[in-house]
Design a protein around this motif. Structure first.
Motif, PDB file in Angstrom:
ATOM      1  N   VAL A 130     -13.558  78.593   5.421  1.00 23.86           N
ATOM      2  CA  VAL A 130     -14.599  78.369   4.552  1.00 23.86           C
ATOM      3  C   VAL A 130     -16.102  79.319   4.353  1.00 23.86           C
ATOM      4  N   LEU A 131     -16.205  79.153   6.526  1.00 24.88           N
ATOM      5  CA  LEU A 131     -17.039  79.771   7.015  1.00 24.88           C
ATOM      6  C   LEU A 131     -16.903  81.060   6.498  1.00 24.88           C
ATOM      7  N   GLY A 132     -15.743  81.748   7.032  1.00 26.20           N
ATOM      8  CA  GLY A 132     -15.317  83.173   5.659  1.00 26.20           C
ATOM      9  C   GLY A 132     -16.061  83.794   4.867  1.00 26.20           C
ATOM     10  N   TRP A 133     -16.305  82.904   3.559  1.00 34.07           N
ATOM     11  CA  TRP A 133     -16.446  83.321   2.595  1.00 34.07           C
ATOM     12  C   TRP A 133     -17.709  82.410   2.438  1.00 34.07           C
ATOM     13  N   LEU A 134     -18.627  81.885   2.913  1.00 34.35           N
ATOM     14  CA  LEU A 134     -20.030  81.659   3.066  1.00 34.35           C
ATOM     15  C   LEU A 134     -20.504  83.509   3.103  1.00 34.35           C
ATOM     16  N   PRO A 135     -20.710  83.869   3.482  1.00 33.77           N
ATOM     17  CA  PRO A 135     -21.626  85.524   3.858  1.00 33.77           C
ATOM     18  C   PRO A 135     -21.621  86.009   1.834  1.00 33.77           C
ATOM     19  N   PHE A 136     -19.789  86.172   1.830  1.00 38.60           N
ATOM     20  CA  PHE A 136     -20.395  86.792   0.092  1.00 38.60           C
ATOM     21  C   PHE A 136     -20.723  85.797  -0.666  1.00 38.60           C
ATOM     22  N   VAL A 137     -19.903  84.213  -0.442  1.00 40.64           N
ATOM     23  CA  VAL A 137     -20.684  83.688  -1.595  1.00 40.64           C
ATOM     24  C   VAL A 137     -22.857  83.665  -1.625  1.00 40.64           C
ATOM     25  N   LEU A 138     -23.033  83.649  -0.446  1.00 38.79           N
ATOM     26  CA  LEU A 138     -24.974  83.741   0.059  1.00 38.79           C
ATOM     27  C   LEU A 138     -25.180  84.895  -0.931  1.00 38.79           C
ATOM     28  N   LEU A 139     -24.394  86.100  -1.011  1.00 40.69           N
ATOM     29  CA  LEU A 139     -25.037  87.113  -1.668  1.00 40.69           C
ATOM     30  C   LEU A 139     -25.196  86.765  -2.644  1.00 40.69           C
ATOM     31  N   ILE A 140     -23.905  86.402  -3.619  1.00 35.92           N
ATOM     32  CA  ILE A 140     -24.049  86.208  -4.933  1.00 35.92           C
ATOM     33  C   ILE A 140     -24.953  85.325  -5.604  1.00 35.92           C
ATOM     34  N   VAL A 141     -24.800  83.838  -4.966  1.00 33.68           N
ATOM     35  CA  VAL A 141     -25.182  83.068  -5.970  1.00 33.68           C
ATOM     36  C   VAL A 141     -26.606  82.380  -4.913  1.00 33.68           C
ATOM     37  N   GLY A 142     -26.576  82.398  -3.610  1.00 34.23           N
ATOM     38  CA  GLY A 142     -28.333  82.481  -2.915  1.00 34.23           C
ATOM     39  C   GLY A 142     -27.554  81.244  -2.078  1.00 34.23           C
ATOM     40  N   ILE A 143     -28.269  80.580  -1.604  1.00 30.15           N
ATOM     41  CA  ILE A 143     -28.783  79.097  -0.649  1.00 30.15           C
ATOM     42  C   ILE A 143     -29.178  78.325  -1.463  1.00 30.15           C
ATOM     43  N   GLY A 144     -28.483  77.934  -2.700  1.00 27.96           N
ATOM     44  CA  GLY A 144     -28.871  77.046  -3.068  1.00 27.96           C
ATOM     45  C   GLY A 144     -27.215  75.568  -3.918  1.00 27.96           C
ATOM     46  N   GLU A 145     -27.592  74.883  -4.362  1.00 33.05           N
ATOM     47  CA  GLU A 145     -26.549  74.091  -4.979  1.00 33.05           C
ATOM     48  C   GLU A 145     -25.273  74.923  -5.364  1.00 33.05           C
ATOM     49  N   PRO A 146     -25.238  75.810  -6.096  1.00 30.66           N
ATOM     50  CA  PRO A 146     -23.381  76.659  -6.444  1.00 30.66           C
ATOM     51  C   PRO A 146     -23.036  76.900  -4.974  1.00 30.66           C
ATOM     52  N   LEU A 147     -23.577  77.539  -4.101  1.00 25.74           N
ATOM     53  CA  LEU A 147     -22.895  77.964  -3.072  1.00 25.74           C
ATOM     54  C   LEU A 147     -21.907  76.751  -2.632  1.00 25.74           C
ATOM     55  N   LYS A 148     -22.418  75.890  -2.237  1.00 26.16           N
ATOM     56  CA  LYS A 148     -21.861  74.580  -2.660  1.00 26.16           C
ATOM     57  C   LYS A 148     -20.838  73.926  -2.710  1.00 26.16           C
ATOM     58  N   TYR A 149     -20.900  73.893  -4.204  1.00 24.83           N
ATOM     59  CA  TYR A 149     -19.716  73.336  -5.354  1.00 24.83           C
ATOM     60  C   TYR A 149     -18.877  74.508  -4.859  1.00 24.83           C
ATOM     61  N   ILE A 150     -18.870  75.936  -5.427  1.00 27.69           N
ATOM     62  CA  ILE A 150     -18.316  76.943  -4.673  1.00 27.69           C
ATOM     63  C   ILE A 150     -16.971  76.951  -4.100  1.00 27.69           C
ATOM     64  N   LEU A 151     -17.936  76.479  -2.432  1.00 32.65           N
ATOM     65  CA  LEU A 151     -17.087  76.661  -1.355  1.00 32.65           C
ATOM     66  C   LEU A 151     -16.362  75.319  -1.210  1.00 32.65           C
ATOM     67  N   ILE A 152     -16.798  73.673  -1.605  1.00 36.59           N
ATOM     68  CA  ILE A 152     -16.321  73.223  -1.681  1.00 36.59           C
ATOM     69  C   ILE A 152     -15.263  72.782  -2.173  1.00 36.59           C
TER      70      ILE A 152
END
Length: 283
Positions: A130-152
């Motif tokens: 999950v942490l490996g996807w974090l920087p990539f998803v962070l660039l796409i959706v930012g640091i808001g709630e969608p980031l958490k929903y996607i990784l979960i």
């Protein structure tokens, strides 16, 4: 001189220890207490170490401090605000990931060709934590709630998909052959034969999926969040309030355990109230 041999009843004299152990395991009350022996022993060791000053209270706060902190955060509402935030994230993320995992697993389970196309790539992508996807998803959706929903959702997707596929693949071919003999359509075969037999494996995937989602929630909240149980852990560590950290950890463990038990009871109720296969009732 004739030597007499005395028969020793099983569970007495020479076998006292064995008989005592068997009686203990057969006792329902003992079986209910056995899982608590280790936690209670650790709690006693924790209390003893704190009272004897083996470790500084700033490093390992006494259990009483943790209970008091837990009560204070519950009383002022801080605990419930963070619990509500975490539960909202994990439930929405888990539902999204589990739904997609069930659909994907069913699709691959029903089509060997689709499985050949998707499964190798899927197995490669799921190896990334999950942490490996974090920087990539962070660039796409930012640091808001969608980031958490996607990784979960990603965390829940993996075990649900793989267990769903396994549940479809482990159905004996003979069941499908008999269904075809009885004139079952493809839809009837899936709903009345395949799904009932695959239900235990599907529930295993859902339980594993929730476990992964819950663990990922805490990790995500530790990294990027301003509320939630993971945030409470980070906040307590930053202020060096380890009683707050341990209180949040206890709540995380308790909620995860209760939801897992709830899923287990639901699995027992559903599987125990239906036949192993719809076809079996007609044979």
């Amino acid at each position: 001189m004739t030597q007499t041999t005395t028969l020793i009843p099983y569970g007495t004299t020479g076998n006292t220890a064995v008989g005592w152990r068997q009686r203990l395991l057969r006792n329902p009350l003992s079986n209910g207490l056995l899982p608590w022996l280790l936690p209670l022993g650790l709690l006693a060791l924790w209390q003893t170490g704190a009272s004897q000053g083996w470790i500084s209270p700033q490093v390992l706060p006494p259990p009483g401090w943790v209970v008091q902190t837990l009560a204070d955060t519950a009383r002022n509402g801080e605990l419930w605000i963070n619990v509500e935030a975490s539960m909202r994230r994990v439930l929405l993320g888990f539902l999204a990931g589990a739904t997609l995992g069930l659909l994907l697993g069913c699709a691959m389970g029903l089509s060997r060709r689709l499985e050949a196309y998707l499964l190798p790539t899927f197995n490669a992508l799921v190896q990334i934590p999950v942490l490996g996807w974090l920087p990539f998803v962070l660039l796409i959706v930012g640091i808001g709630e969608p980031l958490k929903y996607i990784l979960i959702a990603k965390a829940a997707l993996v075990p649900v998909t793989l267990n769903t596929l396994q549940g479809f693949r482990q159905i004996p071919a003979a069941y499908r052959e008999v269904a075809q003999v009885y004139g079952y359509t493809r839809r009837q075969e899936v709903l009345e034969v395949v799904l009932p037999l695959a239900t235990p494996t599907l529930f295993t995937g859902l339980r594993l999926g929730f476990t992964k989602a819950w663990l990922s929630l805490v990790v995500v909240e530790l990294v990027a969040s301003s509320e939630g149980l993971g945030y409470m852990i980070v906040y307590g560590r930053q202020l060096f309030q380890l009683d707050l950290v341990m209180a949040a950890v206890i709540v995380v463990g308790a909620i995860g355990y209760l939801i897992d038990r709830g899923l287990n009871l639901l699995e027992i109720k559903l599987i125990g109230s239906r036949p192993s296969a719809g076809l079996g009732a007609s044979l």
